[in-house]
Design a protein around this motif. Sequence first.
Motif, mmCIF file in Angstrom:
data_model
loop_
_atom_site.group_PDB
_atom_site.id
_atom_site.type_symbol
_atom_site.label_atom_id
_atom_site.label_comp_id
_atom_site.label_asym_id
_atom_site.label_seq_id
_atom_site.Cartn_x
_atom_site.Cartn_y
_atom_site.Cartn_z
ATOM 1 N N THR A 87 41.738 45.387 44.428
ATOM 2 C CA THR A 87 41.926 46.398 45.474
ATOM 3 C C THR A 87 40.834 46.239 46.524
ATOM 4 O O THR A 87 39.911 45.421 46.366
ATOM 5 N N ASP A 88 40.902 47.051 47.558
ATOM 6 C CA ASP A 88 39.837 47.039 48.566
ATOM 7 C C ASP A 88 38.483 47.333 47.929
ATOM 8 O O ASP A 88 37.474 46.748 48.313
ATOM 9 N N ASP A 89 38.447 48.239 46.960
ATOM 10 C CA ASP A 89 37.167 48.564 46.336
ATOM 11 C C ASP A 89 36.649 47.403 45.484
ATOM 12 O O ASP A 89 35.446 47.188 45.395
ATOM 13 N N VAL A 90 37.546 46.647 44.863
ATOM 14 C CA VAL A 90 37.106 45.458 44.122
ATOM 15 C C VAL A 90 36.549 44.422 45.093
ATOM 16 O O VAL A 90 35.497 43.815 44.822
ATOM 17 N N ILE A 91 37.209 44.226 46.227
ATOM 18 C CA ILE A 91 36.679 43.301 47.245
ATOM 19 C C ILE A 91 35.304 43.785 47.707
ATOM 20 O O ILE A 91 34.374 42.988 47.875
ATOM 21 N N ARG A 92 35.138 45.088 47.884
ATOM 22 C CA ARG A 92 33.831 45.656 48.255
ATOM 23 C C ARG A 92 32.772 45.277 47.227
ATOM 24 O O ARG A 92 31.695 44.788 47.572
ATOM 25 N N SER A 93 33.087 45.482 45.949
ATOM 26 C CA SER A 93 32.123 45.173 44.889
ATOM 27 C C SER A 93 31.839 43.680 44.817
ATOM 28 O O SER A 93 30.688 43.264 44.637
ATOM 29 N N LEU A 94 32.876 42.857 44.937
ATOM 30 C CA LEU A 94 32.674 41.404 44.908
ATOM 31 C C LEU A 94 31.839 40.935 46.102
ATOM 32 O O LEU A 94 30.998 40.036 45.967
ATOM 33 N N THR A 95 32.052 41.539 47.243
ATOM 34 C CA THR A 95 31.286 41.177 48.436
ATOM 35 C C THR A 95 29.808 41.491 48.235
ATOM 36 O O THR A 95 28.941 40.659 48.530
ATOM 37 N N ILE A 96 29.506 42.654 47.717
ATOM 38 C CA ILE A 96 28.115 43.009 47.420
ATOM 39 C C ILE A 96 27.556 42.073 46.355
ATOM 40 O O ILE A 96 26.427 41.584 46.458
ATOM 41 N N SER A 97 28.359 41.783 45.325
ATOM 42 C CA SER A 97 27.933 40.892 44.252
ATOM 43 C C SER A 97 27.562 39.515 44.787
ATOM 44 O O SER A 97 26.540 38.950 44.419
ATOM 45 N N GLN A 98 28.393 38.974 45.684
ATOM 46 C CA GLN A 98 28.113 37.645 46.223
ATOM 47 C C GLN A 98 27.029 37.657 47.299
ATOM 48 O O GLN A 98 26.069 36.892 47.228
ATOM 49 N N ARG A 99 27.187 38.510 48.271
ATOM 50 C CA ARG A 99 26.303 38.450 49.437
ATOM 51 C C ARG A 99 24.911 39.035 49.187
ATOM 52 O O ARG A 99 23.939 38.561 49.767
ATOM 53 N N ALA A 100 24.810 40.038 48.335
ATOM 54 C CA ALA A 100 23.511 40.679 48.119
ATOM 55 C C ALA A 100 22.881 40.315 46.783
ATOM 56 O O ALA A 100 21.661 40.419 46.637
ATOM 57 N N LEU A 101 23.695 39.869 45.812
ATOM 58 C CA LEU A 101 23.162 39.685 44.464
ATOM 59 C C LEU A 101 23.403 38.294 43.877
ATOM 60 O O LEU A 101 23.179 38.072 42.695
ATOM 61 N N GLY A 102 23.881 37.364 44.708
ATOM 62 C CA GLY A 102 23.846 35.957 44.348
ATOM 63 C C GLY A 102 24.942 35.391 43.470
ATOM 64 O O GLY A 102 24.813 34.259 43.008
ATOM 65 N N THR A 103 26.027 36.112 43.209
ATOM 66 C CA THR A 103 27.069 35.505 42.373
ATOM 67 C C THR A 103 27.821 34.453 43.176
ATOM 68 O O THR A 103 27.905 34.506 44.402
ATOM 69 N N ARG A 104 28.368 33.489 42.459
ATOM 70 C CA ARG A 104 29.102 32.387 43.087
ATOM 71 C C ARG A 104 30.488 32.189 42.475
ATOM 72 O O ARG A 104 31.350 31.586 43.086
ATOM 73 N N SER A 105 30.696 32.668 41.263
ATOM 74 C CA SER A 105 31.970 32.487 40.570
ATOM 75 C C SER A 105 32.646 33.838 40.368
ATOM 76 O O SER A 105 31.976 34.856 40.197
ATOM 77 N N ILE A 106 33.986 33.805 40.357
ATOM 78 C CA ILE A 106 34.766 35.014 40.098
ATOM 79 C C ILE A 106 35.794 34.687 39.028
ATOM 80 O O ILE A 106 36.549 33.718 39.149
ATOM 81 N N MET A 107 35.800 35.496 37.990
ATOM 82 C CA MET A 107 36.754 35.351 36.894
ATOM 83 C C MET A 107 37.611 36.608 36.845
ATOM 84 O O MET A 107 37.083 37.716 36.777
ATOM 85 N N LEU A 108 38.936 36.435 36.906
ATOM 86 C CA LEU A 108 39.870 37.551 36.847
ATOM 87 C C LEU A 108 40.512 37.562 35.470
ATOM 88 O O LEU A 108 41.021 36.530 35.021
ATOM 89 N N VAL A 109 40.489 38.706 34.802
ATOM 90 C CA VAL A 109 41.030 38.801 33.443
ATOM 91 C C VAL A 109 42.033 39.954 33.363
ATOM 92 O O VAL A 109 41.652 41.119 33.421
ATOM 93 N N HIS A 110 43.305 39.587 33.257
ATOM 94 C CA HIS A 110 44.360 40.560 32.962
ATOM 95 C C HIS A 110 44.655 40.418 31.465
ATOM 96 O O HIS A 110 44.008 39.636 30.779
ATOM 97 N N HIS A 111 45.651 41.125 30.947
ATOM 98 C CA HIS A 111 45.912 41.025 29.510
ATOM 99 C C HIS A 111 47.360 41.333 29.167
ATOM 100 O O HIS A 111 48.088 41.935 29.963
ATOM 101 N N THR A 112 47.747 40.916 27.991
ATOM 102 C CA THR A 112 49.087 41.212 27.497
ATOM 103 C C THR A 112 49.184 42.697 27.182
ATOM 104 O O THR A 112 48.180 43.352 26.895
ATOM 105 N N GLY A 113 50.393 43.219 27.249
ATOM 106 C CA GLY A 113 50.613 44.612 26.883
ATOM 107 C C GLY A 113 49.930 45.616 27.782
ATOM 108 O O GLY A 113 49.575 46.709 27.341
#
Length: 187
Positions: A87-113
């Motif tokens: 969502t927009d809020d996830v993009i917000r969190s990922l943007t802060i994670s990458q731009r301010a806190l140095g992350t470089r990889s993103i892993m998306l985990v959905h699940h069965t059921g």
Amino acid sequence: MSTPAHRPAEPPVRPHLAVSDGGTVTDRLVAANRRYADAFSDPGMDARPVLRVAVVACMDARLDLHAALGLELGDCHTIRNAGGVVTDDVIRSLTISQRALGTRSIMLVHHTGCGLESLTEDFRHELEDEVGQRPAWAVESFRDVDQDVRQSMQRVRTSPFLPHLDDVRGFVFDVTTGLLREIDPTD
């Protein structure tokens, strides 16, 4: 929302978290925190994840992400919501994670059921009927978990706010086996 199909069965309560003294579940969790804090020592970490990865996953209580992925405290940023939806809020969190806190990889985990497979946008209309106001957010329900992972990867990869898109991968966690299955974004 008030239909029986939208009311899941009550899960069993673990004995050490059962409320028997008239308190609330939150009271029990606060007491558990006091016990945790008694043995706690500052690990001396900052907010930047050691592995430079952000994991976006569903909030489903059956997913113990740290255990399933072999992660320890400080290894990653974990962003969870219903369905693991980007969502927009996830993009917000990922943007802060990458731009301010140095992350470089993103892993998306959905699940069965996933519970979002049994909901529709009618859920929003039922809420509106019940409370007199339609939520501004979409339910983001889906029928095909693999396709939903592909959609999430596409939302991440097309965001102008995320500078690091070389390592964006999506998975489906099987809640009965504990195994991850990688989703090809092009299928």
